[in-house]
Design an enzyme around this catalytic site. Structure first.
Site, PDB file in Angstrom:
ATOM      1  N   CYS A 114       0.639  -1.231  -0.044  1.00 51.48           N
ATOM      2  CA  CYS A 114      -0.005   0.119  -0.022  1.00 51.48           C
ATOM      3  C   CYS A 114       0.760   1.125   0.120  1.00 51.48           C
ATOM      4  O   CYS A 114       1.936   1.343   0.932  1.00 51.48           O
ATOM      5  CB  CYS A 114      -0.949   0.094   1.220  1.00 51.48           C
ATOM      6  N   HIS A 157      -9.132  -3.127  -2.987  1.00 54.28           N
ATOM      7  CA  HIS A 157      -8.205  -2.370  -2.158  1.00 54.28           C
ATOM      8  C   HIS A 157      -8.520  -0.756  -1.807  1.00 54.28           C
ATOM      9  O   HIS A 157      -8.591  -0.215  -0.618  1.00 54.28           O
ATOM     10  CB  HIS A 157      -6.883  -2.631  -2.834  1.00 54.28           C
ATOM     11  N   GLU A 158      -8.770  -0.251  -3.088  1.00 56.54           N
ATOM     12  CA  GLU A 158      -9.243   1.096  -3.033  1.00 56.54           C
ATOM     13  C   GLU A 158     -10.453   1.502  -2.225  1.00 56.54           C
ATOM     14  O   GLU A 158     -10.629   2.435  -1.383  1.00 56.54           O
ATOM     15  CB  GLU A 158      -9.282   1.607  -4.096  1.00 56.54           C
ATOM     16  N   HIS A 161     -10.040   1.459   1.361  1.00 59.68           N
ATOM     17  CA  HIS A 161      -9.745   2.622   2.062  1.00 59.68           C
ATOM     18  C   HIS A 161     -10.809   3.756   2.510  1.00 59.68           C
ATOM     19  O   HIS A 161     -10.690   4.627   3.415  1.00 59.68           O
ATOM     20  CB  HIS A 161      -8.685   3.484   1.136  1.00 59.68           C
TER      21      HIS A 161
END
Ligand SMILES: CC(C)(C)[C@H](NC(=O)Nc1cc(F)cc(F)c1)C(=O)N(CC(=O)NO)CC1CCCC1
Ligand SMILES: [Zn+2]
Length: 187
Positions: A114, A157-158, A161
């Site tokens: 990351c 993954h984004e 966040h």
């Protein structure tokens, strides 16, 4: 222009916050932010600019990583075939939402890293192999797309966040490389 100094690192509470939806119609400010996020990804994948600016090659970025707690992500996935300049996925996504997903799970054989984590955290990060996603694009148009494999991993993954989730939250603490039957390992 965004550079590594603008990217907050683990320990900053913004990375653990749930980001707010952006208001529609998109403001000029939010459109400009999306453009800057995409420009960062382009620069980070350009060997000359990345070297000049000291950028890690980035394939995705979420607004919370810029200490901006808004539901905005940018993804730019280059084509595996370096002869083919066409990215397999390139988009700024506002208010992205996973509508449905496959039963089939998948993970990257190499594990994940990351831009906000300056250390190696080994282990498989198990995610959905396929997702159906809705989002508002930079023109304000609502999109609905289906993704699979690497592109699906990047977007998950984004989106993590935006929900205060880090990739290593998904790693099995007892055995980082434990895998249930049937999980697809993407090399
Ligand atoms: C953390 C880092 C190692 C920089 C990772 N890049 C990556 O995995 N490889 C890569 C780099 C390129 F330029 C082009 C390319 F196709 C692949 C990445 O950008 N991210 C994005 C991120 O940290 N977003 O918050 C981590 C990736 C792990 C799995 C999906 C995204
Ligand atoms: Zn990340």
């Amino acid at each position: 222009m965004i550079t590594m100094k603008d990217i907050i690192r683990e320990g900053n509470p913004t990375l653990r916050a749930v980001a707010k939806e952006v208001a529609l119609p998109l403001s000029d400010e939010d459109i400009k932010l999306g453009e800057e996020m995409m420009e960062f990804l382009h620069n980070s994948q350009d060997p000359v600019k990345a070297e000049e600016l000291g950028l890690r090659g980035g394939v995705g970025l979420a607004a919370p990583q810029l200490d901006i707690s808004k539901r905005i992500i940018a993804v730019h996935v280059p084509n595996g075939d370096l002869e083919n300049p066409e990215p397999t996925l390139s988009a700024v996504m506002y208010n992205p939402k996973i509508l449905s997903h496959s039963v089939q799970d998948a993970c990257l054989g190499e594990g994940e890293g990351c831009l906000s984590v300056d250390r190696e955290v080994p282990g498989y990060v198990v995610r959905h192999n396929k997702i159906t996603l809705s989002y508002v694009d930079a023109s304000g148009v609502k999109q609905k797309i289906r993704l699979k494999n690497y592109e699906a991993i990047v977007v998950q993954h984004e989106i993590d966040h935006l929900n205060g989730v880090m990739f290593y939250d998904h790693i099995n603490q007892e055995n980082p490389y434990a895998l249930k039957d049937g999980v697809l390992v993407i090399e």
